[in-house]
Design an enzyme around this catalytic site. Structure first.
Site, PDB file in Angstrom:
ATOM      1  N   ASP A  18      32.346  36.843  46.921  1.00  0.00           N
ATOM      2  CA  ASP A  18      33.152  37.836  47.666  1.00  0.00           C
ATOM      3  C   ASP A  18      32.696  37.963  48.938  1.00  0.00           C
ATOM      4  O   ASP A  18      33.424  37.936  50.203  1.00  0.00           O
ATOM      5  CB  ASP A  18      33.662  39.046  47.044  1.00  0.00           C
ATOM      6  CG  ASP A  18      34.544  38.777  45.747  1.00  0.00           C
ATOM      7  OD1 ASP A  18      35.624  37.905  45.812  1.00  0.00           O
ATOM      8  OD2 ASP A  18      34.548  39.739  44.743  1.00  0.00           O
ATOM      9  N   LYS A  22      35.097  42.065  36.744  1.00  0.00           N
ATOM     10  CA  LYS A  22      34.128  41.681  37.032  1.00  0.00           C
ATOM     11  C   LYS A  22      32.818  42.146  36.964  1.00  0.00           C
ATOM     12  O   LYS A  22      31.652  41.548  36.989  1.00  0.00           O
ATOM     13  CB  LYS A  22      34.313  41.813  38.631  1.00  0.00           C
ATOM     14  CG  LYS A  22      35.353  40.940  39.309  1.00  0.00           C
ATOM     15  CD  LYS A  22      35.405  41.065  41.051  1.00  0.00           C
ATOM     16  CE  LYS A  22      36.561  40.409  41.421  1.00  0.00           C
ATOM     17  NZ  LYS A  22      36.675  40.190  43.008  1.00  0.00           N
TER      18      LYS A  22
END
Ligand code: ATR
Length: 283
Positions: free
Chosen positions: A108, A71
Site C-alpha cells: 500500500d 489485513k
C-alpha cells in the site's frame, strides 16, 4: 517463466468483497499480457480467513490480496513477512512460495509513493514537512512509506488525539502528533498534505480542514477515490496546489503483487486507469 501449462489464479479476500475493483484491474493485466488465468473476488468471513489462506497452495493459487477486515488478522498465517508489513502491522498481499508456505507483504505504501510520483513527478519526499490526517490502517502504510523514503518531518493529526500520539510513539522519528484543534495551523510550511480519513468519501462530510496556511506549492493527496475528486482536492486545485486522487494508490499497489505472483511487472496505463475510472461514480 513458462505459463502455458498452468491456469494462473489469484484473488482478493474480503468481507464484503464485491465492491472491490481489484478483479477488473488484475484481469486487465491477464488480457494485456496474454496469460491464461483469472483473478477472483473471494468472500471470506473473518472466521474463515485462516482456513482460506491455508487452502491457497492446494488450490494452486499464486497468491491473493487482502482487504477489509483481513489485513491485520492475516499476519498470523504468514511464514514470512516483508519489512513494510511488519512495520505497518498489516498484510495486503500474500504470495504462495514454491514449498507451499505463505509470504506476506504490504504494497500500500509503495502504491501511495508511486501514485504521487506518477501524477506529480516534481514532488520530492525531502521537499519539506508532510502532514498526514488520520491514524487508521491506511495512515500506517503511508507513514511508513514516507518516513522510510526520508521525509524530514511528518506531522500526524487525528480527530482522536490518543491514536495519533500512540502511532507517533510507535513509529518514532520523524513523526510528531499534533492536536486536532491545531490542524489548520499545522499546514504551515508543508510540502505534502495527505488525507487518509474517510472524510470526503461519497456519503461522508468533507474533511474539515482550512487550507489557508498551506503553501500553494504543497502537493495535496486524498486517498479517497469515490468520488474521484473530493472536496479537499477541489479546494486545493482552486488555490493552485498540485493534487493527486486516491485511485492511483489502488492501481499502483497492485503492481508488486503481480510481479511477486507471476514474475511480470505490469504497468498502470491510461487505458487501465480509464477502465477503472468508468466504474466510479462522478460524485
Ligand atoms: P482505515 O484503516 O481505512 O484507515 P480506520 O482505521 O477506520 O480506517 O481509520 C479511519 C480514520 O478516519 C481515523 O483516523 C478516524 O479518526 P478517529 O481515530 O478519530 O476515529 C478518521 N475519521 C473517521 N471519521 C472522521 C471524522 N468525522 N472526522 C475526522 N476524522 C475521521
Amino acid at each position: 517463466m513458462a505459463h502455458s501449462e498452468k491456469f494462473l489464479l489469484a484473488g482478493v479476500m474480503g468481507w464484503p468483497v464485491m465492491h472491490s475493483r481489484s478483479p477488473a484491474l488484475h484481469n486487465f493485466w491477464f488480457a494485456e499480457h496474454r496469460l491464461v488465468g483469472t483473478y477472483v473476488p473471494l468472500a471470506i468471513p473473518p472466521e474463515g480467513l485462516s482456513a482460506a489462506l491455508a487452502a491457497l497452495p492446494a488450490l494452486k493459487f499464486s497468491g491473493c490480496n487482502l482487504t477489509i477486515p483481513h489485513k491485520e488478522a492475516a499476519l498470523a498465517s504468514m511464514s514470512q513477512l516483508d519489512a513494510a508489513s511488519k512495520a505497518i502491522g498489516a498484510v495486503n498481499c500474500v504470495t504462495v512460495l514454491p514449498d507451499g508456505s505463505l509470504a506476506g507483504s504490504n504494497t500500500d505504501g509503495f502504491g501511495f509513493i508511486e501514485a504521487v510520483r506518477e501524477e506529480q513527478p516534481a514532488w520530492r519526499v525531502n521537499a519539506g514537512p508532510a502532514v498526514v490526517i488520520g491514524a487508521g490502517g491506511a495512515s500506517r502504510s503511508i507513514l511508513f512509506a514516507v518516513a522510510d523514503r526520508g521525509a524530514p518531518e511528518i506531522r500526524l493529526i487525528n480527530r482522536t488525539a490518543a491514536r495519533a500520539h500512540a502511532l507517533a510513539a510507535e513509529f518514532g522519528k520523524p513523526i510528531t502528533a499534533y492536536s486536532w484543534e491545531d490542524r489548520h495551523r499545522a499546514l504551515e510550511g508543508a510540502a505534502l498534505l495527505v488525507n487518509t480519513t474517510s472524510q470526503g468519501m461519497v456519503g461522508e462530510k468533507p474533511l474539515d480542514l482550512k487550507l489557508d496556511a498551506l503553501p500553494n506549492t504543497a502537493t495535496v493527496v486524498d486517498i479517497v477515490y469515490v468520488p474521484l475528486k473530493t472536496p479537499l482536492l477541489m479546494a486545493a486545485e482552486q488555490r493552485g496546489n498540485p493534487t493527486v486522487g486516491g485511485l492511483g494508490m489502488l492501481l499502483h499497489q497492485a503492481r508488486p503483487a503481480w510481479k511477486s505472483w507471476f514474475g511480470i511487472e505490469p504497468k498502470v496505463t491510461r487505458e487501465l486507469r480509464a477502465l477503472i475510472e468508468a466504474t466510479i461514480p462522478a460524485g
